[in-house]
Design a protein around this motif. Structure first.
Motif, mmCIF file in Angstrom:
data_model
loop_
_atom_site.group_PDB
_atom_site.id
_atom_site.type_symbol
_atom_site.label_atom_id
_atom_site.label_comp_id
_atom_site.label_asym_id
_atom_site.label_seq_id
_atom_site.Cartn_x
_atom_site.Cartn_y
_atom_site.Cartn_z
ATOM 1 N N VAL A 1 -4.379 77.295 41.322
ATOM 2 C CA VAL A 1 -3.175 76.878 40.598
ATOM 3 C C VAL A 1 -1.997 77.765 40.959
ATOM 4 O O VAL A 1 -0.847 77.315 41.004
ATOM 5 N N GLU A 2 -2.253 79.040 41.240
ATOM 6 C CA GLU A 2 -1.170 79.959 41.590
ATOM 7 C C GLU A 2 -0.491 79.529 42.892
ATOM 8 O O GLU A 2 0.730 79.549 43.002
ATOM 9 N N VAL A 3 -1.285 79.112 43.871
ATOM 10 C CA VAL A 3 -0.713 78.626 45.124
ATOM 11 C C VAL A 3 0.007 77.295 44.903
ATOM 12 O O VAL A 3 1.091 77.053 45.446
ATOM 13 N N TYR A 4 -0.578 76.422 44.090
ATOM 14 C CA TYR A 4 0.035 75.121 43.791
ATOM 15 C C TYR A 4 1.394 75.301 43.128
ATOM 16 O O TYR A 4 2.339 74.552 43.389
ATOM 17 N N ARG A 5 1.500 76.310 42.287
ATOM 18 C CA ARG A 5 2.724 76.519 41.529
ATOM 19 C C ARG A 5 3.909 76.842 42.433
ATOM 20 O O ARG A 5 5.061 76.591 42.066
ATOM 21 N N TYR A 6 3.662 77.414 43.590
ATOM 22 C CA TYR A 6 4.744 77.812 44.481
ATOM 23 C C TYR A 6 4.828 76.948 45.736
ATOM 24 O O TYR A 6 5.518 77.299 46.676
ATOM 25 N N SER A 7 4.123 75.837 45.755
ATOM 26 C CA SER A 7 4.099 74.986 46.942
ATOM 27 C C SER A 7 4.850 73.683 46.687
ATOM 28 O O SER A 7 4.781 73.131 45.584
ATOM 29 N N PHE B 1 9.613 74.631 33.586
ATOM 30 C CA PHE B 1 10.088 75.532 32.552
ATOM 31 C C PHE B 1 9.609 76.945 32.826
ATOM 32 O O PHE B 1 8.643 77.165 33.551
ATOM 33 N N VAL B 2 10.300 77.887 32.228
ATOM 34 C CA VAL B 2 9.838 79.271 32.199
ATOM 35 C C VAL B 2 9.148 79.481 30.857
ATOM 36 O O VAL B 2 9.719 79.204 29.806
ATOM 37 N N ALA B 3 7.915 79.945 30.875
ATOM 38 C CA ALA B 3 7.131 80.099 29.650
ATOM 39 C C ALA B 3 6.292 81.365 29.740
ATOM 40 O O ALA B 3 6.097 81.926 30.817
ATOM 41 N N LYS B 4 5.829 81.815 28.602
ATOM 42 C CA LYS B 4 4.945 82.979 28.612
ATOM 43 C C LYS B 4 3.579 82.582 29.162
ATOM 44 O O LYS B 4 3.173 81.413 29.100
ATOM 45 N N SER B 5 2.880 83.564 29.707
ATOM 46 C CA SER B 5 1.656 83.288 30.455
ATOM 47 C C SER B 5 0.568 82.642 29.609
ATOM 48 O O SER B 5 -0.256 81.892 30.123
ATOM 49 N N GLY C 1 -0.039 78.735 29.781
ATOM 50 C CA GLY C 1 -0.838 78.146 30.844
ATOM 51 C C GLY C 1 -2.311 78.057 30.525
ATOM 52 O O GLY C 1 -3.047 77.293 31.173
ATOM 53 N N LYS C 2 -2.772 78.805 29.523
ATOM 54 C CA LYS C 2 -4.178 78.795 29.144
ATOM 55 C C LYS C 2 -4.436 77.952 27.900
ATOM 56 O O LYS C 2 -5.575 77.847 27.448
ATOM 57 N N PHE D 1 -4.589 71.273 26.663
ATOM 58 C CA PHE D 1 -3.682 70.144 26.765
ATOM 59 C C PHE D 1 -2.307 70.581 27.304
ATOM 60 O O PHE D 1 -1.901 70.157 28.379
ATOM 61 N N VAL D 2 -1.611 71.422 26.548
ATOM 62 C CA VAL D 2 -0.268 71.845 26.965
ATOM 63 C C VAL D 2 -0.328 72.644 28.254
ATOM 64 O O VAL D 2 0.553 72.533 29.111
ATOM 65 N N GLY D 3 -1.378 73.462 28.424
ATOM 66 C CA GLY D 3 -1.507 74.264 29.636
ATOM 67 C C GLY D 3 -1.631 73.415 30.887
ATOM 68 O O GLY D 3 -1.038 73.722 31.927
ATOM 69 N N ALA D 4 -2.402 72.327 30.809
ATOM 70 C CA ALA D 4 -2.551 71.437 31.960
ATOM 71 C C ALA D 4 -1.228 70.774 32.311
ATOM 72 O O ALA D 4 -0.871 70.643 33.490
ATOM 73 N N ILE D 5 -0.470 70.365 31.298
ATOM 74 C CA ILE D 5 0.828 69.739 31.543
ATOM 75 C C ILE D 5 1.786 70.738 32.170
ATOM 76 O O ILE D 5 2.508 70.427 33.130
#
Length: 228
Positions: A104-110, A182-186, A189-190, A193-197
């Motif tokens: 997911v970390e790589v996906y987030r910046y690709s 969005f910018v959100a606290k870490s 992401g965990k 439901f909301v984390g997957a979105i």
């Protein structure tokens, strides 16, 4: 004084001091002068007059009472049910977007491939329907701002939207209005439901430990990797 409209009529401008005695306070006393009103009293009057975090509504009429009772019994359950249906739909679309993603970390910046972008574009319309049906927001007034000139379909600059965040509804409004992340606290992401979105739309999570150099460094890294 600093706020003459809060000091009251002349008869209220009597100097008072804790402990009684009726004498004027010394320069070194705890009571500060402001047209005869100490700072605690002045603060209390400011809070009573402005109350920025209190919603001041007119008195309820009989019509409002009956309408609220009927809406609570017949409409509120439907809105709550539809809200969870919209949340489930967004979660399913997010899971579809994340199919085949190993890191997911790589996906987030690709940059997203075309089919993933097509799926994520459905998030905005779903959010707009949820706003209208669940929260009663039928119209969002705004002014369109032209982006930087395009070259080959890719913006020459990345944009950051800075907006006040007053509640949960702001997130849904921004999601419905703009295509972005969005910018959100870490910890978001965990969250189930909301984390997957959040991961599906490539939200940028703030590293609260500070090991990644803070939010500014992460924003620069996102821009460099996305538009490299």
């Amino acid at each position: 004084g600093q706020w003459p409209w809060l000091t009251g009529p002349p008869e209220e401008k009597e100097m008072k001091q804790e402990g009684g005695g009726g004498r004027a306070p010394d320069e070194g006393s705890d009571v500060e002068k402001d047209d005869g009103v100490n700072q605690e009293e002045l603060k209390r009057r400011v809070e009573e007059r402005f109350r920025p975090y209190v919603r001041v509504s007119p008195p309820w009429t009989g019509y409002e009472v009956v309408k609220t009772a009927l809406m609570t019994v017949f409409v509120l359950p439907l809105r709550v049910l539809f809200f969870f249906l919209m949340l489930a739909l967004l979660w399913l679309m997010a899971k579809l977007t994340l199919i085949g993603v190993r890191d997911v970390e790589v996906y987030r910046y690709s940059p997203l491939p075309r089919w993933r972008r097509a799926v994520t574009t459905t998030f905005g319309p779903i959010a707009r329907v949820a706003l209208a049906v669940c929260f009663g927001v039928w119209h969002i007034e705004g002014r369109r701002v032209s982006p930087a000139p395009h070259s080959g379909g890719t913006p020459k600059r990345a944009f950051v939207v800075v907006a006040n965040h007053l509640g949960y509804l702001d997130i849904v409004v921004l999601l419905a209005r703009y295509r972005g992340c969005f910018v959100a606290k870490s910890s978001i992401g965990k969250t189930k439901f909301v984390g997957a979105i959040a991961n599906a739309i490539q939200c940028l999570f703030v590293d609260e430990s500070g090991q990644k150099g803070g939010l500014t460094a992460q924003l620069i890294e996102r821009v460099q990797k996305t538009h490299a």
